[in-house]
Design an enzyme around this catalytic site. Structure first.
Site, PDB file in Angstrom:
ATOM      1  N   PRO A 202      -4.218  10.487  -0.432  1.00  0.00           N
ATOM      2  CA  PRO A 202      -4.589  10.865  -1.920  1.00  0.00           C
ATOM      3  C   PRO A 202      -5.366  10.060  -2.606  1.00  0.00           C
ATOM      4  O   PRO A 202      -5.879  10.357  -3.625  1.00  0.00           O
ATOM      5  CB  PRO A 202      -3.097  10.953  -2.643  1.00  0.00           C
ATOM      6  CG  PRO A 202      -2.399   9.952  -2.067  1.00  0.00           C
ATOM      7  CD  PRO A 202      -2.660   9.892  -0.544  1.00  0.00           C
ATOM      8  N   ASP A 223     -11.396  13.567   3.676  1.00  0.00           N
ATOM      9  CA  ASP A 223      -9.897  13.771   4.126  1.00  0.00           C
ATOM     10  C   ASP A 223     -10.238  15.110   4.768  1.00  0.00           C
ATOM     11  O   ASP A 223     -11.034  16.260   4.310  1.00  0.00           O
ATOM     12  CB  ASP A 223      -8.877  13.800   3.178  1.00  0.00           C
ATOM     13  CG  ASP A 223      -7.429  13.572   3.966  1.00  0.00           C
ATOM     14  OD1 ASP A 223      -7.050  12.259   3.795  1.00  0.00           O
ATOM     15  OD2 ASP A 223      -7.063  14.390   4.585  1.00  0.00           O
ATOM     16  N   ASP A 251     -13.568  16.797   8.888  1.00  0.00           N
ATOM     17  CA  ASP A 251     -12.690  16.280   9.915  1.00  0.00           C
ATOM     18  C   ASP A 251     -13.385  14.921  10.332  1.00  0.00           C
ATOM     19  O   ASP A 251     -14.532  14.925  11.159  1.00  0.00           O
ATOM     20  CB  ASP A 251     -12.605  16.963  11.326  1.00  0.00           C
ATOM     21  CG  ASP A 251     -11.720  16.596  12.289  1.00  0.00           C
ATOM     22  OD1 ASP A 251     -11.602  15.353  12.552  1.00  0.00           O
ATOM     23  OD2 ASP A 251     -11.153  17.327  13.160  1.00  0.00           O
ATOM     24  N   ASP A 271      -7.504   4.739   8.251  1.00  0.00           N
ATOM     25  CA  ASP A 271      -6.083   4.678   7.639  1.00  0.00           C
ATOM     26  C   ASP A 271      -5.483   6.165   8.209  1.00  0.00           C
ATOM     27  O   ASP A 271      -5.097   6.950   7.190  1.00  0.00           O
ATOM     28  CB  ASP A 271      -5.974   4.246   6.087  1.00  0.00           C
ATOM     29  CG  ASP A 271      -4.686   4.248   5.670  1.00  0.00           C
ATOM     30  OD1 ASP A 271      -3.828   3.700   6.306  1.00  0.00           O
ATOM     31  OD2 ASP A 271      -4.337   4.677   4.377  1.00  0.00           O
ATOM     32  N   CYS A 321       0.932   2.469   8.585  1.00  0.00           N
ATOM     33  CA  CYS A 321       2.084   1.903   8.033  1.00  0.00           C
ATOM     34  C   CYS A 321       3.261   2.270   9.204  1.00  0.00           C
ATOM     35  O   CYS A 321       4.193   2.890   9.055  1.00  0.00           O
ATOM     36  CB  CYS A 321       2.501   2.695   6.965  1.00  0.00           C
ATOM     37  SG  CYS A 321       2.283   4.411   7.166  1.00  0.00           S
TER      38      CYS A 321
HETATM   39  N1  SAH Z   1      -5.689   6.254   2.557  1.00  0.00           N
HETATM   40  C1  SAH Z   1      -4.679   7.096   1.792  1.00  0.00           C
HETATM   41  C2  SAH Z   1      -3.677   7.506   2.971  1.00  0.00           C
HETATM   42  C3  SAH Z   1      -4.142   7.940   4.074  1.00  0.00           C
HETATM   43  S1  SAH Z   1      -2.781   9.013   4.673  1.00  0.00           S
HETATM   44  C4  SAH Z   1      -4.425   6.267   0.611  1.00  0.00           C
HETATM   45  O1  SAH Z   1      -4.447   5.109   0.776  1.00  0.00           O
HETATM   46  O2  SAH Z   1      -3.934   6.985  -0.011  1.00  0.00           O
HETATM   47  C5  SAH Z   1      -3.584   9.566   6.279  1.00  0.00           C
HETATM   48  C6  SAH Z   1      -4.405  10.763   5.852  1.00  0.00           C
HETATM   49  O3  SAH Z   1      -5.409  11.111   7.099  1.00  0.00           O
HETATM   50  C7  SAH Z   1      -3.773  12.141   5.315  1.00  0.00           C
HETATM   51  O4  SAH Z   1      -4.144  12.407   3.953  1.00  0.00           O
HETATM   52  C8  SAH Z   1      -4.525  13.231   6.253  1.00  0.00           C
HETATM   53  O5  SAH Z   1      -4.780  14.219   5.834  1.00  0.00           O
HETATM   54  C9  SAH Z   1      -5.549  12.457   6.964  1.00  0.00           C
HETATM   55  N2  SAH Z   1      -6.137  13.101   8.212  1.00  0.00           N
HETATM   56  C10 SAH Z   1      -5.541  13.459   9.191  1.00  0.00           C
HETATM   57  N3  SAH Z   1      -6.374  13.742  10.280  1.00  0.00           N
HETATM   58  C11 SAH Z   1      -7.897  13.819   9.645  1.00  0.00           C
HETATM   59  C12 SAH Z   1      -8.944  14.102  10.078  1.00  0.00           C
HETATM   60  N4  SAH Z   1      -9.323  14.642  11.369  1.00  0.00           N
HETATM   61  N5  SAH Z   1     -10.077  13.960   9.231  1.00  0.00           N
HETATM   62  C13 SAH Z   1      -9.953  13.245   8.207  1.00  0.00           C
HETATM   63  N6  SAH Z   1      -8.784  12.891   7.594  1.00  0.00           N
HETATM   64  C14 SAH Z   1      -7.550  13.263   8.242  1.00  0.00           C
END
Ligand code: SAH
Length: 383
Positions: A202, A223, A251, A271, A321
């Site tokens: 988020p 995202d 993506d 992340d 995490c």
């Molecule tokens: N960095 C964020 C937390 C990330 S959680 C923070 O600090 O607030 C991992 C995220 O990866 C999720 O929101 C998920 O939607 C995203 N995600 C998963 N697959 C993805 C993709 N193929 N491309 C981009 N984002 C992706």
């Protein structure tokens, strides 16, 4: 929380004879609840004073200048003279465990109850969390969409309710774990840098990047969906950190094909989704080793596309995490051996972490056994 056998074996590779103790620790919340101060808008000492006026005792972290924390009290013994229960979702269960009251959206299902009656709040799997005194009857509750359902009478832990403070509603603080803050410190973005946050929603780390560069880095935050992109935009607005950020739904495994960024980016943050084994407290754990293996394959794809967009000499930070070697050390080893990245070792380890060295990999692990942190892993790589 029970851990499937394959996953237990996987964790034993890291924790050896301490694995059972680790799993016990994962069921409990860390002793400190961390919050990031938006230091580009207010000083940390002003936030501490404002919180104190609202009756919240917080402390400055000695190592991270934007971090403050509150102590979580407990564990307390929870008794509830009731045979009835109300089932809540996982996120709600965690906040009830820390002493919050119960609101309608968190309720999954319940037995019938009268107003004033006491109930056990449980997870879907039936783990008892806290004792709730209903402020409505079950039939009145089913007509509600929002609002208070019950007050928390007894919970195993107590944490200050940050989200009801003024500094929170004014967007001057952001609840975030300490290792998450350390991730952006490790990335160390500078004004003028072109930075890509590949898994941004988020927006916790994206907003931190804007904060530490005072809005002077050019940031692309990606995202996977329009909804997730909306969450990032909303957070940046709320924290008033909406400077020089382009939020892109998409993506990021294909970012090198979709955006014209090849060899141009100074710093990349990956992340990715992970098995979340470090996110304390874990109440019911559903994943198996098979899920971990699938996640590890998925995570590798981000490491691959990031390589194309990074400049030679550019910096990549990879964070999760979780605590499995598959998702941490072994993915970083893949990045070094198969993709051509080089490991970066910091002159001083990140405070509260331990340095991990494994087959050419250098990483930093946060652990429930070190200062009672969440489990977390950070590696810094360069192209
Ligand atoms: N960095 C964020 C937390 C990330 S959680 C923070 O600090 O607030 C991992 C995220 O990866 C999720 O929101 C998920 O939607 C995203 N995600 C998963 N697959 C993805 C993709 N193929 N491309 C981009 N984002 C992706």
């Amino acid at each position: 929380m029970d851990v499937e056998h394959g996953l237990f074996t996987e964790l034993r590779r890291v924790y050896g004879s301490l694995t059972s103790r680790l799993i016990e620790k994962l069921k409990t919340p860390p002793r400190r609840l961390y919050v990031r101060v938006i230091t580009s808008r207010i000083t940390r000492s002003d936030v501490l004073k404002l919180l104190e006026l609202e009756g919240v005792k917080a402390h400055a972290d000695p190592y991270y200048e934007e971090a403050i924390y509150m102590e979580i009290e407990g564990p307390f013994n929870v008794e509830c003279e009731s045979e009835k229960y109300i089932v809540v979702d996982e996120k709600t269960a965690v906040s009830l465990l820390l002493g919050s009251d119960l609101y309608r959206p968190g309720v999954v299902k319940s037995m019938s109850f009268r107003r004033g009656e006491r109930l056990w709040a449980t997870t879907r799997r039936g783990t008892r969390i806290a004792c709730i005194e209903a402020v409505v009857s079950s039939s009145a509750m089913s007509a509600l969409k929002h609002g208070l359902v019950g007050v928390n009478i007894a919970s195993p832990y107590r944490a200050p309710r940050i989200s009801s403070t003024r500094v929170y509603s004014d967007g001057l603080i952001y609840p975030q774990s300490l290792p998450s803050m350390a991730t952006v410190i490790a990335l160390s973005p500078k004004p003028g840098d072109l930075v890509v946050d590949m898994n941004a929603a988020p927006g916790g780390k994206t907003s931190h990047i804007v904060q530490v560069t005072r809005g002077l880095a050019r940031l692309i935050s990606i995202d996977r969906s329009e909804r997730k992109a909306g969450l990032i935009r909303e957070l940046l607005r709320r924290l008033q950190l909406d400077y020089n950020v382009v939020v892109v739904p998409g993506d990021s495994r294909y970012i090198h094909l979709d955006l014209n960024l090849e060899g141009r980016v100074d710093r990349v943050l990956i992340d990715p989704p992970c098995s979340n084994l470090g996110v304390r407290p874990i109440l019911d754990y559903e994943r198996s080793l098979k899920d971990v293996l699938n996640l590890a394959e998925y995570q590798k794809q981000f490491l691959k596309s990031a390589y194309f967009i990074l400049k030679p000499g550019g910096v990549l930070v990879y964070s999760t995490c979780t605590l499995t070697m598959r998702e941490n050390e072994e993915n970083v080893r893949y990045a070094i051996e198969e993709l051509g990245y080089s490991p970066v070792e910091l002159p001083n380890p990140l405070p509260y972490s331990e340095v991990v060295k494994y087959k050419g990999v250098v990483g930093y692990r946060f652990s429930p056994f070190t200062e009672d942190m969440p489990g977390y892993f950070i590696a810094i790589l360069t192209k």
